[in-house]
Design an enzyme around this catalytic site. Structure first.
Site, short mmCIF file in Angstrom:
data_model
loop_
_atom_site.label_atom_id
_atom_site.label_comp_id
_atom_site.label_asym_id
_atom_site.label_seq_id
_atom_site.Cartn_x
_atom_site.Cartn_y
_atom_site.Cartn_z
N HIS A 148 33.43 42.95 28.69
CA HIS A 148 32.20 42.34 29.19
C HIS A 148 31.27 41.92 28.05
O HIS A 148 30.44 41.03 28.22
CB HIS A 148 31.51 43.26 30.20
CG HIS A 148 32.21 43.24 31.51
ND1 HIS A 148 33.20 44.13 31.83
CD2 HIS A 148 32.12 42.38 32.56
CE1 HIS A 148 33.67 43.83 33.02
NE2 HIS A 148 33.04 42.78 33.50
N ARG A 206 26.82 38.25 38.33
CA ARG A 206 27.11 39.67 38.07
C ARG A 206 25.77 40.41 38.16
O ARG A 206 24.92 40.25 37.29
CB ARG A 206 27.74 39.85 36.70
CG ARG A 206 29.16 39.27 36.58
CD ARG A 206 29.73 39.50 35.19
NE ARG A 206 31.16 39.29 35.11
CZ ARG A 206 31.72 38.16 34.63
NH1 ARG A 206 30.98 37.18 34.21
NH2 ARG A 206 33.04 38.06 34.57
N GLU A 244 41.05 41.45 42.59
CA GLU A 244 41.20 41.79 41.17
C GLU A 244 41.97 43.08 40.96
O GLU A 244 42.10 43.57 39.84
CB GLU A 244 39.83 41.85 40.49
CG GLU A 244 38.80 42.71 41.17
CD GLU A 244 37.45 42.68 40.45
OE1 GLU A 244 37.35 42.14 39.35
OE2 GLU A 244 36.49 43.22 41.02
N ASP A 260 40.24 41.43 35.61
CA ASP A 260 40.70 42.75 36.05
C ASP A 260 42.10 42.67 36.62
O ASP A 260 42.89 43.61 36.47
CB ASP A 260 39.73 43.36 37.07
CG ASP A 260 38.55 44.02 36.37
OD1 ASP A 260 38.79 44.69 35.34
OD2 ASP A 260 37.41 43.84 36.82
N ARG A 295 41.26 45.94 29.10
CA ARG A 295 40.76 44.64 28.62
C ARG A 295 39.75 44.77 27.49
O ARG A 295 39.46 43.79 26.80
CB ARG A 295 40.16 43.86 29.79
CG ARG A 295 39.01 44.56 30.44
CD ARG A 295 38.64 43.94 31.76
NE ARG A 295 37.57 42.97 31.62
CZ ARG A 295 36.86 42.50 32.65
NH1 ARG A 295 37.15 42.90 33.89
NH2 ARG A 295 35.91 41.64 32.47
N CYS A 329 37.27 33.21 39.49
CA CYS A 329 36.06 33.38 38.69
C CYS A 329 36.31 34.19 37.43
O CYS A 329 35.39 34.50 36.70
CB CYS A 329 34.94 34.02 39.52
SG CYS A 329 35.34 35.68 40.06
#
Ligand code: PEP
Ligand code: MG
Length: 605
Positions: free
Chosen positions: A220, A327, A463, A487, A497, A534
């Site tokens: 992120h 988000r 996800e 994800d 990730r 997305c």
């Protein structure tokens, strides 16, 4: 606030004194380029352990109050250590005894010692604020200890610093202190690690780039850097050794390179590269008002993902047709309390209004994994990515979900919104969220509160592999799907990730990931509900033909990527892309898939 790379990089060219070459010579580090663009600036080391201390001079009239403020911080520290002493006394054996001695030494440092006297003298004599006075006094004492050729005394430096940190925390706990609030223009942040919450505090007017030792390309932090248009290179081994605040540095996003102390020749090359990059972006910006339409006439919906309300300007400037993923974690970050319904409504309403009738898809809280919000008091479990996070947390803490749903429903009176639920793995979860939404709707209706009628669509983020494979059943509980490929790739391939050590294995072109995307798209088609993507692949023009070929017509991405994806769409035939996707789906090897896509993108058929 300028967000897109263009304006940010113009500010990076800025008025600041140009970085100079140092006698240490140029050092080149390699890492993962996770956000495009080139930053040329000066290093600002961010050390998470150290408290970044504000420094300012006081007017004479404030000196007495500042000394009082410091005395109170000392009193609090004495109480805190007293409590620790109580606990140490309960410990059995030598560990308790040793800790007791140490804490007693700390107490002595806080009772009229050189430290306390020295700080008061600095506030008085130099009119320094208390935080800076503590920092400077600690540094001076530490230097004295370090100079002594006695290993016992040298080791006491750590104790002095520990007491100093406690005083600083006490002094700064009441201020709305922000770690990156005082930065020179053109600062390039170098750190071992930046959390997404840290990154959210970076102001692109002052920061021109980021480089860190830890962090994966789909973390992120990387996503936030892309959203803010900050060139970023993560996973740079050895970066922090020897790099000093104030030195010149270049961050080369496209090549994943960080150059400390560049030579004059390197600087000149990079100034030219940056100018070329800006020219390309300006050319792409001209696509803002043309539709995203393939050569054979298929209309594609391009929307933007945002992490912070401040990005709305760049969303509008990019030509995105709406916000495809909001988000909502920003509401909870960098604070000690949880936002209530009214506060959330106020923020969402303003955001929806600024979008001027364009759709906004609000995702419910998705903390967990690499995103933590201290306000929620969650201690990460043994495996945070698989723990109590996202919708699981919302269902475990119904008051959080209710406040968020009510805020969204009230915001729906001001513009078209959709509500999106993250990390759904089972039909039961979705059913529970739908029930919570129905309860919220009834409650607001009873109170006569305005909201959209019918209430906003409620969608599932696909996800988790289980959600993709169970997409037919989930479609019964959903008004739309949005595929979170970040994800989905992480969970399908069991690759964290955010972990740079396995980043080379993270691959959304793995045939298993592609099958799950295809399966979800087909399930949505069967159920006649809309589906979009997305995750980060939506913003990478390399993947556009494949996603369109798999039946996706709705893409949401970082605003900075909207023009480049639009350009790709406008040069593509959907029929040819569909044919190529069919060939891709027959492959078992991701290297071959990458080759097939690259040759298609290069126009070789
Ligand atoms: C995703 O997982 O693809 C996604 C869009 O959500 P996030 O990156 O916030 O987890
Ligand atoms: Mg996700």
């Amino acid at each position: 606030m300028p967000i897109d790379s263009d304006s940010k990089e113009i500010s990076a060219i800025g008025t600041e004194t140009p970085p100079t070459e140092s006698s240490m010579g140029e050092v080149v580090f390699e890492g993962m380029g996770v956000s495009r663009g080139i930053a040329i600036g000066v290093i600002h080391r961010h050390d998470a352990e150290a408290v970044n201390v504000p420094e300012y001079r006081l007017p004479l009239a404030r000196v007495a109050a500042e000394k009082l403020r410091f005395d109170e911080a000392v009193e609090r520290a004495i109480d805190q250590i007293g409590q620790l002493q109580g606990k140490a006394a309960d410990l059995d054996g030598s560990a308790g005894e040793e800790l007791g001695y140490l804490l007693e030494a700390y107490q002595q440092m806080l009772h009229g010692s050189r430290l306390v006297r020295g700080v008061l003298a600095r506030i008085d004599g130099e009119r320094l604020n208390a935080e800076a006075a503590v920092q400077q006094e600690i540094n001076e004492i530490a230097r004295g200890f370090e100079a002594m050729e006695d290993s016992y005394l040298a080791a006491r430096v750590a104790d002095v610093r520990d007491v100093g940190r406690r005083l600083l925390r006490n002094l700064m706990s009441h201020t709305a202190y922000r770690p990156f609030s005082v930065l020179p223009r053109n600062a390039v942040i170098l750190a071992d690690e930046l959390t997404p919450a840290d990154t959210a505090l970076l102001d692109p007017r002052h920061v021109s780039g980021i480089a860190t030792v830890l962090g994966g390309a789909e973390s992120h932090t990387a996503i936030m850097a892309r959203s803010l248009g900050l060139p970023a290179v993560l996973g740079v081994a050895g970066l922090m050794k020897g790099a000093r605040t104030g030195e010149a540095v270049i961050v080369d996003g496209p090549l994943g390179r960080v150059i400390v102390n560049p030579t004059a020749k390197t600087l000149a090359t990079y100034r030219k590269k940056r100018a070329d990059h800006l020219r390309t972006r300006r050319a792409l910006a001209r696509l803002k008002d043309v539709p995203a339409i393939t050569r054979d006439g298929a209309r594609i919906l391009l929307q933007a993902n945002i992490e912070l309300p401040s990005e709305v300007e760049s969303v509008l400037a990019s030509g995105a047709e709406g916000i495809g993923l909001l988000r909502s974690e920003f509401l909870y970050m960098n604070r000690d309390d949880v936002p209530g319904e009214d506060e959330q409504y106020t923020v969402l309403r303003e955001l929806v209004e600024r979008m001027g009738g364009r759709p906004v898809t609000i995702r419910t809280l998705d903390v967990g994994g690499d995103k933590l919000a201290r306000s929620l008091g969650i201690t990460p479990g043994p495996n945070p990515s698989l723990g109590l996070r996202a919708v699981r947390l919302s269902l475990a803490r119904p008051e959080l979900l209710d406040a968020q749903l009510c805020a969204c429903l009230r915001a729906s009176a001001h513009g078209p919104i959709r509500i999106l639920v993250p990390m759904v793995a089972t039909v039961e979860e979705m059913r529970a969220v739908r029930e919570a939404m129905e309860v919220a709707v009834r409650k607001l209706k009873r109170k006569g509160v305005a909201m959209a009628d019918p209430p906003p669509p409620l969608g599932v983020m696909i996800e988790v592999p289980g959600a993709a494979l169970g997409a037919d059943a989930l479609a019964w509980q959903s008004d739309f799907f949005s595929i979170g490929t970040n994800d989905l790739t992480q969970y399908t391939l069991a690759i964290d990730r955010a972990d740079e050590t396995v980043a080379h294995l993270y691959n959304p072109l793995h045939p298993a990931v592609l099958r799950l995307i295809q399966f979800s798209a087909e399930a949505a088609l069967r159920a006649r509900i809309p589906i979009g993507v997305c995750g980060e692949v939506a913003g990478d023009p390399r993947f556009t033909a494949l996603l369109l070929g798999l039946g996706i017509r709705d893409l949401s991405m970082s605003a900075t990527n909207v023009p480049v994806v639009k350009q790709r769409i406008r040069t593509m035939d959907l029929i040819a892309a569909t044919r190529r996707a069919r060939v891709v789906m027959d492959q078992s090897d991701s290297a071959r898939i990458a080759q097939l896509l690259d040759s298609f993108n290069a126009g070789e058929g």
